[in-house]
Design a protein around this motif. Structure first.
Motif, PDB file in Angstrom:
ATOM      1  N   UNK A 272       0.853  -1.183   0.000  1.00  0.00           N
ATOM      2  CA  UNK A 272       0.000   0.000   0.000  1.00  0.00           C
ATOM      3  C   UNK A 272       0.890   1.235   0.000  1.00  0.00           C
ATOM      4  N   UNK A 273       0.377   2.292  -0.576  1.00  0.00           N
ATOM      5  CA  UNK A 273       1.152   3.520  -0.723  1.00  0.00           C
ATOM      6  C   UNK A 273       1.717   3.974   0.626  1.00  0.00           C
ATOM      7  N   UNK A 274       3.038   4.186   0.650  1.00  0.00           N
ATOM      8  CA  UNK A 274       3.703   4.677   1.846  1.00  0.00           C
ATOM      9  C   UNK A 274       4.046   3.624   2.873  1.00  0.00           C
ATOM     10  N   UNK A 275       3.711   2.358   2.606  1.00  0.00           N
ATOM     11  CA  UNK A 275       3.998   1.292   3.568  1.00  0.00           C
ATOM     12  C   UNK A 275       5.111   0.400   3.040  1.00  0.00           C
ATOM     13  N   UNK A 276       5.875  -0.256   3.932  1.00  0.00           N
ATOM     14  CA  UNK A 276       6.985  -1.106   3.499  1.00  0.00           C
ATOM     15  C   UNK A 276       6.486  -2.417   2.913  1.00  0.00           C
ATOM     16  N   UNK A 277       7.340  -3.083   2.146  1.00  0.00           N
ATOM     17  CA  UNK A 277       6.979  -4.402   1.601  1.00  0.00           C
ATOM     18  C   UNK A 277       7.006  -5.459   2.695  1.00  0.00           C
ATOM     19  N   UNK A 278       6.512  -6.662   2.416  1.00  0.00           N
ATOM     20  CA  UNK A 278       6.413  -7.701   3.448  1.00  0.00           C
ATOM     21  C   UNK A 278       7.707  -8.487   3.660  1.00  0.00           C
ATOM     22  N   UNK A 279       8.838  -7.825   3.587  1.00  0.00           N
ATOM     23  CA  UNK A 279      10.116  -8.472   3.871  1.00  0.00           C
ATOM     24  C   UNK A 279      11.081  -7.391   4.353  1.00  0.00           C
ATOM     25  N   UNK A 280      12.105  -7.820   5.079  1.00  0.00           N
ATOM     26  CA  UNK A 280      13.090  -6.872   5.566  1.00  0.00           C
ATOM     27  C   UNK A 280      14.419  -7.089   4.842  1.00  0.00           C
ATOM     28  N   UNK A 281      15.415  -6.301   5.216  1.00  0.00           N
ATOM     29  CA  UNK A 281      16.695  -6.384   4.532  1.00  0.00           C
ATOM     30  C   UNK A 281      17.356  -7.737   4.736  1.00  0.00           C
ATOM     31  N   UNK A 282      17.204  -8.326   5.921  1.00  0.00           N
ATOM     32  CA  UNK A 282      17.810  -9.634   6.173  1.00  0.00           C
ATOM     33  C   UNK A 282      17.260 -10.672   5.206  1.00  0.00           C
ATOM     34  N   UNK A 283      15.959 -10.612   4.946  1.00  0.00           N
ATOM     35  CA  UNK A 283      15.349 -11.578   4.020  1.00  0.00           C
ATOM     36  C   UNK A 283      15.832 -11.367   2.598  1.00  0.00           C
ATOM     37  N   UNK A 284      15.920 -10.115   2.179  1.00  0.00           N
ATOM     38  CA  UNK A 284      16.327  -9.859   0.800  1.00  0.00           C
ATOM     39  C   UNK A 284      17.803 -10.173   0.588  1.00  0.00           C
ATOM     40  N   UNK A 285      18.599 -10.106   1.635  1.00  0.00           N
ATOM     41  CA  UNK A 285      20.009 -10.494   1.509  1.00  0.00           C
ATOM     42  C   UNK A 285      20.158 -11.997   1.343  1.00  0.00           C
ATOM     43  N   UNK A 286      19.114 -12.738   1.669  1.00  0.00           N
ATOM     44  CA  UNK A 286      19.104 -14.176   1.436  1.00  0.00           C
ATOM     45  C   UNK A 286      18.510 -14.527   0.073  1.00  0.00           C
ATOM     46  N   UNK A 287      17.572 -13.715  -0.403  1.00  0.00           N
ATOM     47  CA  UNK A 287      16.891 -14.003  -1.673  1.00  0.00           C
ATOM     48  C   UNK A 287      16.595 -12.680  -2.370  1.00  0.00           C
ATOM     49  N   UNK A 288      17.461 -12.321  -3.306  1.00  0.00           N
ATOM     50  CA  UNK A 288      17.337 -11.038  -3.978  1.00  0.00           C
ATOM     51  C   UNK A 288      16.072 -10.948  -4.825  1.00  0.00           C
ATOM     52  N   UNK A 289      15.541 -12.081  -5.271  1.00  0.00           N
ATOM     53  CA  UNK A 289      14.342 -12.032  -6.121  1.00  0.00           C
ATOM     54  C   UNK A 289      13.108 -11.555  -5.366  1.00  0.00           C
ATOM     55  N   UNK A 290      13.179 -11.458  -4.027  1.00  0.00           N
ATOM     56  CA  UNK A 290      12.042 -10.923  -3.276  1.00  0.00           C
ATOM     57  C   UNK A 290      11.682  -9.518  -3.733  1.00  0.00           C
ATOM     58  N   UNK A 291      12.690  -8.723  -4.119  1.00  0.00           N
ATOM     59  CA  UNK A 291      12.377  -7.342  -4.477  1.00  0.00           C
ATOM     60  C   UNK A 291      11.608  -7.258  -5.797  1.00  0.00           C
ATOM     61  N   UNK A 292      11.569  -8.363  -6.560  1.00  0.00           N
ATOM     62  CA  UNK A 292      10.779  -8.398  -7.792  1.00  0.00           C
ATOM     63  C   UNK A 292       9.296  -8.600  -7.513  1.00  0.00           C
ATOM     64  N   UNK A 293       8.972  -9.081  -6.309  1.00  0.00           N
ATOM     65  CA  UNK A 293       7.582  -9.395  -5.988  1.00  0.00           C
ATOM     66  C   UNK A 293       7.086 -10.543  -6.844  1.00  0.00           C
TER      67      UNK A 293
END
Length: 392
Positions: A272-293
């Motif tokens: 939602x506008x202005x809210x963070x995605x459902x993962x944190x930096x620790x998770x994305x450092x394990x799986x970069x494809x998370x930022x693709x949604x």
């Protein structure tokens, strides 16, 4: 999408695929050192700065109204002192090797007007690397760009000796082997493309996240963020707090070309506008494809792959291994992953992971000109364009 911050481009807080060897790539360093006092004559000269282009084979992207050189310069400093970039030149030569023109950034002027100040990062750390995004990117359509010389000047401190390093390049014009169409029907706006100021274009491979994942090239170099607007350029109704208030919400996303689905992810909730995605930096450092949604990756063959990212949860309509045709529905525009607006992130790339991006040449495209539409053409589109596909 960006790798500078896990929530970027929210504004709050790979290997390089060798496309073709450059037949004319020539790297040489030239020492241009100020005269040293006799007492220091025996001292060893500073270790020479090295430079290489990213990608190794620079590509010329042909646009509707010109040409673009979207390469980077990666400088290496083996010495023990930090250096400052104080000059940068790009010269081009005709087919006979005769000088045809030059552009430069230098220290001519005062502390507020020197053109070199338009390069934001100019410090080459001791024992480190510096990425400079080519600032001389745009050229007329009739210019021949097959023989270039880039020369940079560095200095250690205010009075230190200068070092010059030069690179000879032979860019080649690129056209994909895959016939491509726009991934959306109707009139769409390119909110962010891959011009020099676009965040897709400015991926620093020396950053912490890119280094962590071993990414050595810019997979987003030629990417697009497509959105849908109303007649006044607005993206949403009211304040856009709900994804369904956005004009692009749920708009069908189509395959740009024939191919086979390599990867399809669904199930991630939309932001939602202005809210963070459902993962944190620790998770994305394990799986970069998370930022693709939610996303789909299509293999077109010929070393060309299309990525469609930030799709709406529950909309992905294809599975890995499935053959698809150009124009076939893949999913719907959404706001999943590292997305701060409802949009489709699309890019053509040279491999199935995070390899170098490629220019996408769309067939049957026309652009709003202010006095109607341009004639249909086959070519690239970029930041700020309002475009639509002409029926095939």
């Amino acid at each position: 999408m960006s790798l500078s911050h896990p929530h970027c481009p929210r504004r709050s807080g790979a290997r390089l695929s060798a496309l073709l060897p450059s037949a004319m790539l020539m790297l040489f360093a030239m020492g241009a050192f100020a005269s040293l006092p006799a007492a220091n004559a025996a001292n060893a000269a500073p270790a020479a700065v090295r430079v290489e282009p990213l990608p190794a084979q620079p590509l010329i992207e042909r646009a509707r109204d010109g040409q673009q050189l979207d390469f980077d310069l990666l400088f290496h400093n083996p010495g023990s002192a930090a250096l400052e970039l104080i000059g940068l030149e790009l010269a081009w030569f005709d087919r006979d090797g005769r000088f045809a023109g030059q552009r430069r950034l230098d220290r001519n002027g005062d502390s507020a007007t020197m053109s070199i100040l338009t390069v934001p990062n100019r410090t080459l750390p001791a024992g480190g690397r510096l990425v400079v995004f080519n600032p001389f990117a745009r050229f007329p359509a009739d210019a021949w760009l097959g023989d270039l010389r880039v020369e940079a000047v560095f200095r250690a401190g205010a009075d230190g000796p200068e070092q010059r390093v030069a690179l000879r390049l032979a860019p080649r014009t690129f056209a994909p082997a895959t016939p491509l169409s726009l991934p959306l029907k109707g009139e769409v706006f390119i909110h962010d493309g891959h011009d020099l100021n676009a965040h897709h274009r400015r991926l620093d491979i020396t950053g912490g996240m890119t280094t962590h994942f071993g990414i050595a090239g810019n997979f987003m170099r030629h990417a697009h963020d497509f959105v849908v607007t109303d007649a006044q350029g607005r993206l949403f109704l009211d304040d856009g707090a709900r994804p369904e208030d956005w004009f692009g919400w749920g708009v069908p996303v189509l395959s740009v070309g024939d191919g086979v689905v390599l990867r399809a992810r669904d199930g991630m909730r939309d932001n939602r506008k202005g809210e963070p995605p459902p993962f944190d930096q620790a998770a994305i450092m394990q799986d970069l494809t998370l930022f693709l949604g939610n996303h789909v990756l299509v293999d077109h063959g010929n070393g060309e792959f299309s990525l469609f990212a930030h799709l709406k949860q529950g909309s992905v309509a294809v599975k890995p291994g499935q053959k698809i045709a150009r124009g076939e529905p893949l999913g719907a525009m959404g706001m999943s992953g590292d997305a701060f607006l409802v949009h489709l992130h699309y890019q053509l790339q040279s491999g199935p992971a995070f390899e170098e991006g490629l220019p996408a040449m769309f067939e049957g495209v026309r652009v709003r000109t202010g006095e109607g539409w341009s004639a249909p053409y086959t070519g690239t589109v970029d930041s700020g364009d309002v475009v639509e596909a002409v029926a095939r």
